[in-house]
Scaffold this motif. Structure first.
Motif, PDB file in Angstrom:
ATOM      1  N   ALA A 231      -1.586 -40.393 124.728  1.00 49.56           N
ATOM      2  CA  ALA A 231      -2.568 -41.571 124.487  1.00 49.56           C
ATOM      3  C   ALA A 231      -2.932 -42.068 125.788  1.00 49.56           C
ATOM      4  CB  ALA A 231      -1.549 -42.611 124.034  1.00 49.56           C
ATOM      5  N   SER A 232      -4.019 -43.064 126.019  1.00 51.35           N
ATOM      6  CA  SER A 232      -4.721 -43.421 127.027  1.00 51.35           C
ATOM      7  C   SER A 232      -4.757 -44.788 126.994  1.00 51.35           C
ATOM      8  CB  SER A 232      -6.004 -42.659 126.955  1.00 51.35           C
ATOM      9  OG  SER A 232      -6.880 -43.104 128.083  1.00 51.35           O
ATOM     10  N   ILE A 233      -4.387 -45.449 128.087  1.00 54.06           N
ATOM     11  CA  ILE A 233      -4.760 -46.854 128.106  1.00 54.06           C
ATOM     12  C   ILE A 233      -5.882 -47.477 127.844  1.00 54.06           C
ATOM     13  CG2 ILE A 233      -4.996 -47.114 130.572  1.00 54.06           C
ATOM     14  CD1 ILE A 233      -2.534 -48.862 128.963  1.00 54.06           C
ATOM     15  N   GLY A 234      -5.929 -48.283 126.887  1.00 59.97           N
ATOM     16  CA  GLY A 234      -7.143 -49.083 126.517  1.00 59.97           C
ATOM     17  C   GLY A 234      -7.981 -48.111 125.740  1.00 59.97           C
ATOM     18  N   GLY A 235      -7.711 -47.149 125.270  1.00 59.02           N
ATOM     19  CA  GLY A 235      -8.473 -46.119 124.423  1.00 59.02           C
ATOM     20  C   GLY A 235      -9.521 -45.577 125.326  1.00 59.02           C
ATOM     21  N   LEU A 236      -9.255 -45.411 126.790  1.00 55.37           N
ATOM     22  CA  LEU A 236     -10.413 -44.809 127.429  1.00 55.37           C
ATOM     23  C   LEU A 236     -10.384 -43.347 127.084  1.00 55.37           C
ATOM     24  CD1 LEU A 236      -9.802 -46.370 131.049  1.00 55.37           C
ATOM     25  CD2 LEU A 236     -12.096 -46.137 129.754  1.00 55.37           C
ATOM     26  N   GLY A 237     -11.397 -42.590 127.151  1.00 58.41           N
ATOM     27  CA  GLY A 237     -11.389 -41.068 127.263  1.00 58.41           C
ATOM     28  C   GLY A 237     -12.652 -40.584 126.717  1.00 58.41           C
ATOM     29  N   GLY A 238     -12.633 -39.316 126.752  1.00 54.24           N
ATOM     30  CA  GLY A 238     -13.760 -38.534 126.180  1.00 54.24           C
ATOM     31  C   GLY A 238     -14.015 -37.310 126.760  1.00 54.24           C
ATOM     32  N   CYS A 239     -14.619 -36.269 126.361  1.00 57.97           N
ATOM     33  CA  CYS A 239     -14.798 -35.118 126.888  1.00 57.97           C
ATOM     34  C   CYS A 239     -16.375 -34.950 127.490  1.00 57.97           C
ATOM     35  CB  CYS A 239     -14.596 -33.751 126.076  1.00 57.97           C
ATOM     36  SG  CYS A 239     -14.783 -32.224 126.835  1.00 57.97           S
TER      37      CYS A 239
END
Length: 314
Positions: A231-239
């Protein structure tokens, strides 16, 4: 199916969360790591040893690694995409590595400029090098459900990639929904097929929330018995190499689900929300996490129960 009593929650925000953002200064990254540790997280993917030209946000990987000794009770890991990346990570002192292999050729070419078979062939030398250093090598199977270039990824192909990776020395495998298309039934179907072939290999899940299905996929996996969750804090992320991919499942949303379901995560939800606020400030834009926006639900003496944590820091 019943739910597990506890899970191992791996925080991927410092790597997967920040790789799509403008480069964040080293001091700010360390502030975020401090907040994540303070919230109780004990497995954290700190950075990625990849091409700084391709992913500028990870150009300071060695500098980040040099500071991880501050938190000796955390299992730190790093993502790599090549043999050279693995060598760099080990030289920097990180011995728990995640090597990415895309199950789909289209994404593999976009991500690492090689087809799946060629990328898979590097598992053996990378695992051997990591094991010689006393480390742990996990293979992340990207585009395990769908590819933005090739469309649906067949389960047979994913199982074949998993089998070859294990045969080449991978210590664990994690299935990644890179573009956030999987729904609960598809999540369970693939997990079943992988588990049927490899019942004893540690199996993790890495969900993206592009279409709002991420937390539903996590719940389905928990019911199936998977206990290693990214999981990623705050829903950050992407490829950066998968068009349309957006944020990961938020750490604080995953913790909220687990705590309210009596599943221990080892984290403090209030601390996670504070860390998510910090991440939001660092990237300079609102994040998508509903728990970040709304906070925890009111909890008093009448509704405190198993797995429930305080809103504030302990």
């Amino acid at each position: 199916m019943s739910l597990p009593s506890q899970i191992s929650l791996r925080e991927v925000g410092p790597r997967d969360g920040l790789q799509n953002e403008r480069p964040v200064p080293l001091a700010a990254k360390l502030e975020l790591l401090e907040a994540l540790v303070a919230a109780g997280l004990r497995r954290i993917e700190a950075t990625a040893f990849v091409s700084p030209r391709a992913v500028p946000a990870m150009a300071d990987a060695a500098e980040v690694a040099a500071e991880l000794h501050r938190w000796p009770d955390v299992r730190w890991s790093a993502l790599v995409a090549s043999r050279n990346g693995a060598r760099r990570a080990l030289a920097a002192g990180v011995t728990e590595l995640e090597y990415v292999v895309s199950a789909a050729d289209g994404h593999s070419w976009a991500n690492v400029r090689r087809d799946t078979a060629t990328a898979l062939g590097d598992v053996a030398p990378i695992a051997a090098t990591v094991h010689a250093a006393g480390g742990f090598c996990e293979v992340i199977v990207a585009t395990a459900w769908d590819c933005p270039f090739d469309g649906p990824t067949s389960a047979d192909r994913v199982v074949r990639v998993v089998s070859e990776a294990i045969g080449m020395g991978a210590d664990a495998v994690c299935l990644a929904d890179t573009i956030g298309t999987a729904t609960p039934a598809r999540v369970v179907s693939l997990l079943e097929q992988v588990r049927d072939r490899h019942p004893d290999v540690p199996l993790g899940l890495h969900m993206h929330n592009t279409r709002g299905m991420g937390i539903a996929g996590v719940l389905a996996a928990l019911q199936f018995g998977v206990v290693d969750i990214d999981a990623s804090i705050g829903g950050l992320g992407g490829c950066p190499f998968a068009p349309g991919a957006s944020g990961n499942v938020a750490t604080e949303e995953t913790a909220y689900l687990c705590h309210d379901s009596g599943i221990e995560t080892g984290t403090d939800l209030g601390g996670l929300i504070e860390a998510a606020r910090l991440a939001q400030r660092l990237v300079g834009r609102p994040l998508d996490s509903g728990v970040l926006r709304a906070g925890d639900r009111p909890r008093g003496p009448s509704n405190s129960g198993p797995g429930v944590t305080k809103v504030g820091r302990p």
